[in-house]
Design a protein around this motif. Structure first.
Motif, PDB file in Angstrom:
ATOM      1  N   ALA A  44       9.030  67.268   5.174  1.00 38.27           N
ATOM      2  CA  ALA A  44       8.704  65.847   5.326  1.00 38.27           C
ATOM      3  C   ALA A  44       8.383  65.220   3.982  1.00 38.27           C
ATOM      4  O   ALA A  44       8.878  64.134   3.659  1.00 38.27           O
ATOM      5  CB  ALA A  44       7.530  65.678   6.293  1.00 38.27           C
TER       6      ALA A  44
ATOM      7  N   LEU B  92       3.261  61.785   9.661  1.00 38.76           N
ATOM      8  CA  LEU B  92       3.710  62.899  10.496  1.00 38.76           C
ATOM      9  C   LEU B  92       3.143  62.693  11.899  1.00 38.76           C
ATOM     10  O   LEU B  92       1.944  62.437  12.045  1.00 38.76           O
ATOM     11  CB  LEU B  92       3.214  64.226   9.931  1.00 38.76           C
ATOM     12  CG  LEU B  92       3.445  65.463  10.793  1.00 38.76           C
ATOM     13  CD1 LEU B  92       4.936  65.789  10.875  1.00 38.76           C
ATOM     14  CD2 LEU B  92       2.653  66.646  10.233  1.00 38.76           C
TER      15      LEU B  92
ATOM     16  N   VAL C 116       5.902  70.276   6.947  1.00 42.66           N
ATOM     17  CA  VAL C 116       5.225  69.323   6.055  1.00 42.66           C
ATOM     18  C   VAL C 116       5.933  69.281   4.712  1.00 42.66           C
ATOM     19  O   VAL C 116       6.147  68.205   4.142  1.00 42.66           O
ATOM     20  CB  VAL C 116       3.731  69.679   5.902  1.00 42.66           C
ATOM     21  CG1 VAL C 116       3.087  68.918   4.754  1.00 42.66           C
ATOM     22  CG2 VAL C 116       2.992  69.415   7.217  1.00 42.66           C
TER      23      VAL C 116
END
Length: 172
Positions: free
Chosen positions: A87, A2, A84
């Motif tokens: 992802a 990330l 998150v």
């Protein structure tokens, strides 16, 4: 991986390196969303504000890695948790985070409002606090914090930016 501030100069430079050398799937975080992929060609033809970011994603993908553009404010716990989650659903568990988000607003401190100062502090300071909450110690293999040489040179008009970067350095 990330990358906060994923479409900034530092974020994209590190993304290219991670794609070329580590073949790492990338989640690029920005506060501004990209249009749906189906609309990218039309956005490029129109020269939309998102065109440079679309070209950047395509260039990274041409290196053979999956790239997921995400829209969230790194300083907002709920938004970052959702990013998150997206992802990891798309790319698998995150092994690393590059915290390259930042904002700068050169002006004398006495001319700045508290809100203007907060907008400079938020991405680096509050963003790191949110990252620390989402990724408790041991959750990631690595975390890269992008500070600035401004902490050493202390340019005029950047007291808030220097403070934000000094916070990153002290936390590290």
């Amino acid at each position: 991986v990330l990358i906060t501030g994923g479409f900034g100069g530092i974020g994209l430079t590190l993304a290219r390196r991670l794609a070329q050398e580590a073949r790492a799937p990338l989640a690029l975080l920005s506060r501004r969303p990209l249009p749906p992929r189906a609309d990218w060609d039309a956005a490029l033809r129109r020269g939309d504000a998102a065109a440079a970011r679309i070209r950047a994603v395509r260039a990274l993908e041409a290196l053979g890695v999956p790239v997921l553009p995400l829209a969230a404010d790194v300083a907002n716990l709920e938004e970052l948790r959702e990013a998150v989650s997206q992802a990891e659903a798309a790319l698998g568990p995150l092994s690393g985070v590059v915290h390259a988000a930042g904002a700068i607003d050169d002006a004398p401190m006495l001319a700045k409002s508290p809100l203007a100062v907060e907008e400079v502090l938020a991405p680096k300071v509050h963003g790191l606090q949110v990252l620390d909450e989402i990724f408790p110690d041991g959750r990631l293999d690595w975390l890269l914090l992008c500070s600035s040489t401004s902490t050493a040179t202390a340019p005029a008009g950047q007291a808030d930016y220097v403070a934000a970067n000094a916070f990153l350095s002290a936390w590290a």
